[in-house]
Design an enzyme around this catalytic site. Sequence first.
Site, PDB file in Angstrom:
ATOM      1  N   ASN A   9       0.864  -1.181   0.000  1.00 38.89           N
ATOM      2  CA  ASN A   9       0.000   0.000   0.000  1.00 38.89           C
ATOM      3  C   ASN A   9       0.903   1.234   0.000  1.00 38.89           C
ATOM      4  O   ASN A   9       1.449   1.596   1.025  1.00 38.89           O
ATOM      5  CB  ASN A   9      -0.885  -0.050   1.258  1.00 38.89           C
ATOM      6  CG  ASN A   9      -1.702   1.211   1.455  1.00 38.89           C
ATOM      7  OD1 ASN A   9      -1.807   2.030   0.549  1.00 38.89           O
ATOM      8  ND2 ASN A   9      -2.287   1.353   2.637  1.00 38.89           N
ATOM      9  N   LYS A  11       0.154   4.235  -0.328  1.00 37.88           N
ATOM     10  CA  LYS A  11      -0.480   5.444   0.233  1.00 37.88           C
ATOM     11  C   LYS A  11      -0.209   6.641  -0.692  1.00 37.88           C
ATOM     12  O   LYS A  11      -0.052   6.453  -1.894  1.00 37.88           O
ATOM     13  CB  LYS A  11      -0.015   5.681   1.664  1.00 37.88           C
ATOM     14  CG  LYS A  11      -0.188   4.420   2.525  1.00 37.88           C
ATOM     15  CD  LYS A  11      -0.003   4.634   3.989  1.00 37.88           C
ATOM     16  CE  LYS A  11      -0.179   3.301   4.699  1.00 37.88           C
ATOM     17  NZ  LYS A  11      -0.083   3.421   6.153  1.00 37.88           N
ATOM     18  N   HIS A  98      -9.462   1.306   5.056  1.00 30.56           N
ATOM     19  CA  HIS A  98      -8.180   1.495   5.735  1.00 30.56           C
ATOM     20  C   HIS A  98      -8.379   2.468   6.896  1.00 30.56           C
ATOM     21  O   HIS A  98      -9.165   3.404   6.798  1.00 30.56           O
ATOM     22  CB  HIS A  98      -7.136   2.036   4.754  1.00 30.56           C
ATOM     23  CG  HIS A  98      -5.762   2.024   5.316  1.00 30.56           C
ATOM     24  ND1 HIS A  98      -5.315   2.998   6.172  1.00 30.56           N
ATOM     25  CD2 HIS A  98      -4.761   1.131   5.193  1.00 30.56           C
ATOM     26  CE1 HIS A  98      -4.075   2.704   6.545  1.00 30.56           C
ATOM     27  NE2 HIS A  98      -3.716   1.569   5.961  1.00 30.56           N
ATOM     28  N   GLU A 100      -6.746   4.891   7.898  1.00 30.48           N
ATOM     29  CA  GLU A 100      -6.535   6.306   7.565  1.00 30.48           C
ATOM     30  C   GLU A 100      -7.779   6.891   6.906  1.00 30.48           C
ATOM     31  O   GLU A 100      -8.106   8.060   7.111  1.00 30.48           O
ATOM     32  CB  GLU A 100      -5.297   6.444   6.661  1.00 30.48           C
ATOM     33  CG  GLU A 100      -4.018   6.225   7.463  1.00 30.48           C
ATOM     34  CD  GLU A 100      -2.877   5.596   6.698  1.00 30.48           C
ATOM     35  OE1 GLU A 100      -2.875   5.623   5.457  1.00 30.48           O
ATOM     36  OE2 GLU A 100      -1.968   5.060   7.359  1.00 30.48           O
ATOM     37  N   GLU A 170      -5.259  -4.671  10.900  1.00 33.90           N
ATOM     38  CA  GLU A 170      -4.217  -3.658  11.077  1.00 33.90           C
ATOM     39  C   GLU A 170      -4.476  -2.893  12.376  1.00 33.90           C
ATOM     40  O   GLU A 170      -5.275  -1.942  12.384  1.00 33.90           O
ATOM     41  CB  GLU A 170      -4.233  -2.679   9.900  1.00 33.90           C
ATOM     42  CG  GLU A 170      -4.021  -3.347   8.557  1.00 33.90           C
ATOM     43  CD  GLU A 170      -3.484  -2.358   7.530  1.00 33.90           C
ATOM     44  OE1 GLU A 170      -2.376  -2.586   7.043  1.00 33.90           O
ATOM     45  OE2 GLU A 170      -4.161  -1.359   7.242  1.00 33.90           O
ATOM     46  N   GLY A 176       2.608   2.503  10.697  1.00 32.11           N
ATOM     47  CA  GLY A 176       3.559   3.591  10.477  1.00 32.11           C
ATOM     48  C   GLY A 176       4.281   4.038  11.735  1.00 32.11           C
ATOM     49  O   GLY A 176       4.940   5.067  11.745  1.00 32.11           O
ATOM     50  N   SER A 216       3.529  -1.840  10.466  1.00 33.36           N
ATOM     51  CA  SER A 216       4.985  -1.915  10.657  1.00 33.36           C
ATOM     52  C   SER A 216       5.546  -3.313  10.382  1.00 33.36           C
ATOM     53  O   SER A 216       6.448  -3.779  11.075  1.00 33.36           O
ATOM     54  CB  SER A 216       5.373  -1.441  12.063  1.00 33.36           C
ATOM     55  OG  SER A 216       4.988  -0.097  12.239  1.00 33.36           O
TER      56      SER A 216
HETATM   57  P1  PGA Z   1       2.853   0.407   7.638  1.00 33.94           P
HETATM   58  O1  PGA Z   1       1.381   0.588   7.043  1.00 33.94           O
HETATM   59  O2  PGA Z   1       3.391  -0.888   7.099  1.00 33.94           O
HETATM   60  O3  PGA Z   1       3.624   1.602   7.159  1.00 33.94           O
HETATM   61  O4  PGA Z   1       2.709   0.363   9.119  1.00 33.94           O
HETATM   62  C1  PGA Z   1       0.523  -0.503   6.869  1.00 33.94           C
HETATM   63  C2  PGA Z   1      -0.784  -0.033   6.283  1.00 33.94           C
HETATM   64  O5  PGA Z   1      -1.253   1.040   6.671  1.00 33.94           O
HETATM   65  O6  PGA Z   1      -1.382  -0.696   5.416  1.00 33.94           O
END
Ligand code: PGA
Length: 253
Positions: A9, A11, A98, A100, A170, A176, A216
Amino acid sequence: MRKHIVAGNWKMNLTFNEADELLDELMSELEKVELPRDEQVVVCPPFPYIEMASDYANDSYFQVGAQNVSDKDKGAYTGEVSAEMLESCEIDWCIVGHSERRAYYGETDELVAAKVDQLLKHDLKPIVCVGEVLEEREAGRQFDVVKTQVEKGLFHLDTENIKKIVIAYEPVWAIGTGKTATPEQAQEIHAHIRSLLAAKYGKEVTDEISILYGGSCKPGNAKELFACPDIDGGLIGGASLKAADFMGIVTAF
Ligand code: PGA
């Protein structure tokens, strides 16, 4: 047999040239390895690079996914992209719900359910994200939070359609932040999600549904996470932006 999936992803990252470079590197790395037949690699770039990614993908090395889709069919919805459009661009996958999007764009479980329906109507495979925020985990509410998200987002589907869904657990506190869930913490929620699905759709159906871990995930912890019995792969944010890191996760099975 459940599919193993590693989905990147991206983003809202990378310029056109950077995206081109990353895809190029990724392709040459993927050409060198022989992945197990039951593993699928998915790359989810921002919309403007979807066509470029498809040109690289050739279906054989990886498939392409979108990061979002509209809940509406078509028409006067400025800025939105429909499932029909994605289908017409031969996109195979789409991330939905997601954290976010839930946190910054007010996406509710009802909206997630409507987007899932749009994707299924156009033969796209939804990767549906669920997960608790830190306060919910600290209050011991992670099981309930995930249960509500799974039920409201997915339980309107019939048996045929639920099999087409990929779920990504998640934990929001791990996204992140560099703070990964331990394999035990992740496995426990994955098993919980599988038992919710089994109670509603039966074990046989549930055994076909891949549940990915996200938050992460890195080359250094992917192996341990993917070794858990109910973890079928990963949804990868930050580490999908570097070919070497992403490949380290892709080859972690
Ligand atoms: P990350 O994000 O691996 O940077 O923690 C995962 C995601 O949001 O899909």
